[in-house]
Write a protein that holds these residues in place. Sequence first.
Motif, PDB file in Angstrom:
ATOM      1  N   ASP A  19      39.105  98.144  36.934  1.00 42.84           N
ATOM      2  CA  ASP A  19      39.371  99.447  36.852  1.00 42.84           C
ATOM      3  C   ASP A  19      38.362 100.248  37.842  1.00 42.84           C
ATOM      4  OD1 ASP A  19      40.783 101.893  35.683  1.00 42.84           O
ATOM      5  OD2 ASP A  19      39.448 102.378  34.310  1.00 42.84           O
ATOM      6  N   TYR A  20      38.709 100.023  39.167  1.00 45.74           N
ATOM      7  CA  TYR A  20      37.673 100.442  40.315  1.00 45.74           C
ATOM      8  C   TYR A  20      37.536 102.137  40.317  1.00 45.74           C
ATOM      9  CZ  TYR A  20      41.923 100.620  42.682  1.00 45.74           C
ATOM     10  OH  TYR A  20      43.170 100.886  43.419  1.00 45.74           O
ATOM     11  N   ARG A  21      36.519 102.595  40.815  1.00 46.80           N
ATOM     12  CA  ARG A  21      36.331 104.099  41.087  1.00 46.80           C
ATOM     13  C   ARG A  21      37.465 104.375  42.031  1.00 46.80           C
ATOM     14  NH1 ARG A  21      29.975 103.941  42.589  1.00 46.80           N
ATOM     15  NH2 ARG A  21      30.942 101.949  43.091  1.00 46.80           N
ATOM     16  N   LEU A  22      37.890 105.762  41.879  1.00 42.05           N
ATOM     17  CA  LEU A  22      39.024 106.202  42.851  1.00 42.05           C
ATOM     18  C   LEU A  22      38.094 107.156  43.935  1.00 42.05           C
ATOM     19  CD1 LEU A  22      41.702 106.956  40.274  1.00 42.05           C
ATOM     20  CD2 LEU A  22      41.518 104.949  41.838  1.00 42.05           C
ATOM     21  N   ALA A  23      38.960 107.471  45.168  1.00 44.19           N
ATOM     22  CA  ALA A  23      38.708 108.454  45.993  1.00 44.19           C
ATOM     23  C   ALA A  23      39.511 109.644  45.520  1.00 44.19           C
ATOM     24  CB  ALA A  23      38.960 107.918  47.220  1.00 44.19           C
ATOM     25  N   PRO A  24      39.075 110.684  45.972  1.00 44.96           N
ATOM     26  CA  PRO A  24      38.045 111.159  46.900  1.00 44.96           C
ATOM     27  C   PRO A  24      36.717 111.257  46.294  1.00 44.96           C
ATOM     28  CG  PRO A  24      39.186 113.286  46.454  1.00 44.96           C
ATOM     29  CD  PRO A  24      40.044 112.042  45.579  1.00 44.96           C
ATOM     30  N   GLU A  25      36.502 111.265  45.050  1.00 46.05           N
ATOM     31  CA  GLU A  25      35.133 111.312  44.158  1.00 46.05           C
ATOM     32  C   GLU A  25      34.384 110.193  44.506  1.00 46.05           C
ATOM     33  OE1 GLU A  25      38.576 113.015  41.441  1.00 46.05           O
ATOM     34  OE2 GLU A  25      38.499 111.220  42.783  1.00 46.05           O
ATOM     35  N   HIS A  26      34.955 108.862  44.766  1.00 48.53           N
ATOM     36  CA  HIS A  26      34.388 107.918  45.181  1.00 48.53           C
ATOM     37  C   HIS A  26      34.950 107.027  46.399  1.00 48.53           C
ATOM     38  CE1 HIS A  26      32.092 108.222  41.335  1.00 48.53           C
ATOM     39  NE2 HIS A  26      33.176 108.469  40.820  1.00 48.53           N
ATOM     40  N   PRO A  27      34.837 107.520  47.528  1.00 46.35           N
ATOM     41  CA  PRO A  27      35.230 106.962  48.772  1.00 46.35           C
ATOM     42  C   PRO A  27      34.831 105.568  49.231  1.00 46.35           C
ATOM     43  CG  PRO A  27      33.710 108.698  49.570  1.00 46.35           C
ATOM     44  CD  PRO A  27      33.694 108.546  47.816  1.00 46.35           C
ATOM     45  N   PHE A  28      35.626 105.114  50.157  1.00 45.99           N
ATOM     46  CA  PHE A  28      34.982 103.767  50.758  1.00 45.99           C
ATOM     47  C   PHE A  28      33.381 103.940  50.792  1.00 45.99           C
ATOM     48  CE2 PHE A  28      33.435 101.162  54.185  1.00 45.99           C
ATOM     49  CZ  PHE A  28      34.161  99.805  53.839  1.00 45.99           C
ATOM     50  N   PRO A  29      32.711 102.731  50.490  1.00 46.72           N
ATOM     51  CA  PRO A  29      32.859 101.256  49.932  1.00 46.72           C
ATOM     52  C   PRO A  29      33.148 101.338  48.556  1.00 46.72           C
ATOM     53  CG  PRO A  29      30.708 101.268  50.469  1.00 46.72           C
ATOM     54  CD  PRO A  29      31.165 102.794  50.798  1.00 46.72           C
ATOM     55  N   ALA A  30      32.911 102.380  47.733  1.00 46.13           N
ATOM     56  CA  ALA A  30      32.803 102.157  46.417  1.00 46.13           C
ATOM     57  C   ALA A  30      33.961 101.383  45.518  1.00 46.13           C
ATOM     58  CB  ALA A  30      32.836 103.608  45.742  1.00 46.13           C
ATOM     59  N   PRO A  31      35.237 101.708  45.992  1.00 44.44           N
ATOM     60  CA  PRO A  31      36.096 100.878  45.269  1.00 44.44           C
ATOM     61  C   PRO A  31      36.302  99.349  45.802  1.00 44.44           C
ATOM     62  CG  PRO A  31      37.087 102.942  46.098  1.00 44.44           C
ATOM     63  CD  PRO A  31      35.814 102.798  46.672  1.00 44.44           C
TER      64      PRO A  31
ATOM     65  N   LEU B 294      38.778 107.273  52.991  1.00 43.56           N
ATOM     66  CA  LEU B 294      37.572 107.096  54.208  1.00 43.56           C
ATOM     67  C   LEU B 294      36.551 108.234  54.203  1.00 43.56           C
ATOM     68  CD1 LEU B 294      40.069 106.010  57.200  1.00 43.56           C
ATOM     69  CD2 LEU B 294      38.781 104.560  55.499  1.00 43.56           C
ATOM     70  N   GLY B 295      36.690 109.345  53.762  1.00 47.28           N
ATOM     71  CA  GLY B 295      35.716 110.042  53.442  1.00 47.28           C
ATOM     72  C   GLY B 295      35.213 110.571  54.812  1.00 47.28           C
ATOM     73  N   GLU B 296      33.681 110.474  54.836  1.00 53.39           N
ATOM     74  CA  GLU B 296      32.962 111.181  56.100  1.00 53.39           C
ATOM     75  C   GLU B 296      32.703 109.793  56.976  1.00 53.39           C
ATOM     76  OE1 GLU B 296      32.808 114.162  56.681  1.00 53.39           O
ATOM     77  OE2 GLU B 296      33.957 114.599  54.630  1.00 53.39           O
ATOM     78  N   ILE B 297      33.005 108.824  56.680  1.00 55.78           N
ATOM     79  CA  ILE B 297      32.432 107.721  57.313  1.00 55.78           C
ATOM     80  C   ILE B 297      32.966 107.696  58.906  1.00 55.78           C
ATOM     81  CG2 ILE B 297      32.490 105.813  55.596  1.00 55.78           C
ATOM     82  CD1 ILE B 297      34.967 104.857  56.765  1.00 55.78           C
TER      83      ILE B 297
ATOM     84  N   ALA C 147      37.494  98.435  55.271  1.00 62.00           N
ATOM     85  CA  ALA C 147      38.084  99.828  54.963  1.00 62.00           C
ATOM     86  C   ALA C 147      39.457  99.385  55.201  1.00 62.00           C
ATOM     87  CB  ALA C 147      37.394 100.883  55.435  1.00 62.00           C
ATOM     88  N   ALA C 148      39.838  99.243  56.406  1.00 57.19           N
ATOM     89  CA  ALA C 148      41.029  99.014  56.694  1.00 57.19           C
ATOM     90  C   ALA C 148      41.443  97.675  57.416  1.00 57.19           C
ATOM     91  CB  ALA C 148      41.647  99.965  57.800  1.00 57.19           C
ATOM     92  N   PRO C 149      41.876  96.592  56.562  1.00 56.86           N
ATOM     93  CA  PRO C 149      41.916  95.427  57.054  1.00 56.86           C
ATOM     94  C   PRO C 149      42.741  95.040  58.154  1.00 56.86           C
ATOM     95  CG  PRO C 149      41.863  95.179  54.547  1.00 56.86           C
ATOM     96  CD  PRO C 149      42.076  96.713  55.043  1.00 56.86           C
ATOM     97  N   ALA C 150      43.503  95.775  58.524  1.00 57.27           N
ATOM     98  CA  ALA C 150      44.560  95.691  59.646  1.00 57.27           C
ATOM     99  C   ALA C 150      43.710  95.838  61.093  1.00 57.27           C
ATOM    100  CB  ALA C 150      45.526  96.749  59.780  1.00 57.27           C
ATOM    101  N   ARG C 151      42.513  96.278  60.859  1.00 56.42           N
ATOM    102  CA  ARG C 151      41.484  96.332  62.053  1.00 56.42           C
ATOM    103  C   ARG C 151      40.741  94.862  62.277  1.00 56.42           C
ATOM    104  NH1 ARG C 151      39.785 101.431  63.863  1.00 56.42           N
ATOM    105  NH2 ARG C 151      40.816 103.205  62.846  1.00 56.42           N
ATOM    106  N   ALA C 152      40.649  94.153  61.393  1.00 57.11           N
ATOM    107  CA  ALA C 152      40.263  92.698  61.418  1.00 57.11           C
ATOM    108  C   ALA C 152      40.661  91.966  62.773  1.00 57.11           C
ATOM    109  CB  ALA C 152      40.513  92.011  60.145  1.00 57.11           C
ATOM    110  N   THR C 153      39.838  91.390  63.452  1.00 59.70           N
ATOM    111  CA  THR C 153      40.396  90.903  64.528  1.00 59.70           C
ATOM    112  C   THR C 153      40.193  89.300  64.445  1.00 59.70           C
ATOM    113  OG1 THR C 153      38.002  90.702  65.367  1.00 59.70           O
ATOM    114  CG2 THR C 153      39.304  92.456  66.296  1.00 59.70           C
ATOM    115  N   ASP C 154      39.628  88.859  63.238  1.00 65.62           N
ATOM    116  CA  ASP C 154      39.571  87.462  63.131  1.00 65.62           C
ATOM    117  C   ASP C 154      40.123  87.199  61.570  1.00 65.62           C
ATOM    118  OD1 ASP C 154      38.958  84.883  62.884  1.00 65.62           O
ATOM    119  OD2 ASP C 154      36.999  85.094  62.735  1.00 65.62           O
ATOM    120  N   LEU C 155      41.170  86.607  61.394  1.00 70.83           N
ATOM    121  CA  LEU C 155      41.703  86.355  60.139  1.00 70.83           C
ATOM    122  C   LEU C 155      41.421  84.898  59.779  1.00 70.83           C
ATOM    123  CD1 LEU C 155      44.945  88.619  60.125  1.00 70.83           C
ATOM    124  CD2 LEU C 155      42.670  89.188  59.545  1.00 70.83           C
ATOM    125  N   SER C 156      40.703  84.096  60.586  1.00 69.74           N
ATOM    126  CA  SER C 156      40.793  82.790  60.347  1.00 69.74           C
ATOM    127  C   SER C 156      39.973  82.500  58.982  1.00 69.74           C
ATOM    128  CB  SER C 156      39.944  81.891  61.342  1.00 69.74           C
ATOM    129  OG  SER C 156      38.762  82.440  61.658  1.00 69.74           O
ATOM    130  N   GLY C 157      40.167  81.341  58.018  1.00 69.67           N
ATOM    131  CA  GLY C 157      39.273  81.119  57.080  1.00 69.67           C
ATOM    132  C   GLY C 157      39.569  81.763  55.850  1.00 69.67           C
TER     133      GLY C 157
END
Length: 314
Positions: free
Chosen positions: A118-130, A223-226, A233-243
């Motif tokens: 039951d993770y915390r929700l945005a916008p009250e708790h933006p990334f990385p809280a959840p 994403l709030g103010e980051i 935050a957005a795993p599509a941005r990962a450049t290395d998916l190995s492992g």
Amino acid sequence: MEKKVNPEIKEIFSHMPEVIYTQENLVAKRNEMYEMFAGIAGSLPINDAVLTSEKHIPGANGDPDVRIKIYEPRVKDEILPGVLYIHGGGYILGSADMMDPTLQQLVSEINCVIVSVDYRLAPEHPFPAPLEDCYAALNWFSENAEELGVDSTRIAVVGPSAGGGLTAAVSLLARDRKGPSIFFQMPLYPMIDDRNMTKSSNEITDERVWNKTKNQLAWKMYLGEIGEVSQYAAPARATDLSGLPPTYTCVGDLDPFRDETIDYVLRLTQAGVPTEFHLYPGCFHGFEEYFPAAEISQSIVIGYHTALKRALHK
């Protein structure tokens, strides 16, 4: 869009109401959702074969405790696999309580122990809280597996939509922090790309379903103010998916997340990660939750349940 909807669900789809989210009406929309799911749960028979309990576990350093729900078979004849379940809701909606009937059924079908966050929700708790809440739950699950009758080497992480995004992010985080080993990941139609630059993220505008406008609003809240957006935050941005763990995912072809899911699958495969993927024609985001009796809905659910059972009990 309506012309493209799967013929089996087109008639019911035509009667679906428009749903519009704003920062101002978010609390009211959350309450509407909770009431709807509580009504559904109240109409279903109690599953006596499954025990449901809840705990508060330590969060990340400096964070509040995290509420989790635990679902387990009343009778256990063996050490079971575990599933860390992360609910959906665009990072801004939803709760673990909404998933009670679904997860009780999953325990019975898969023969496993589920910990739902039951993770915390945005916008009250933006990334990385959840994400940190979900990672704390993974750590707790791994450390307490024996007490729960779970094999700590067979824990999968599963979630739809934003829960799928958090599933993908938890897998990246566990890999990079050298945390608990994840046996299998199942990010279903995952919300993983904040950039809204694909064709599918821009072409779905119908207000009856999750669309471009809702997606942009949810990402802005999450994403709030980051400044720089990280892969966690957005795993599509990962450049290395190995492992990363072996993966199962699926998406409808009328889902804003269609293209980012397909790209994720392609890059997982190229990185050597065993990956299974299914594309459902004429289906919008989360369609199986709207029309559970439809054959196409049963098909997608059977598909991901079968994949999870096969992975955990092979």
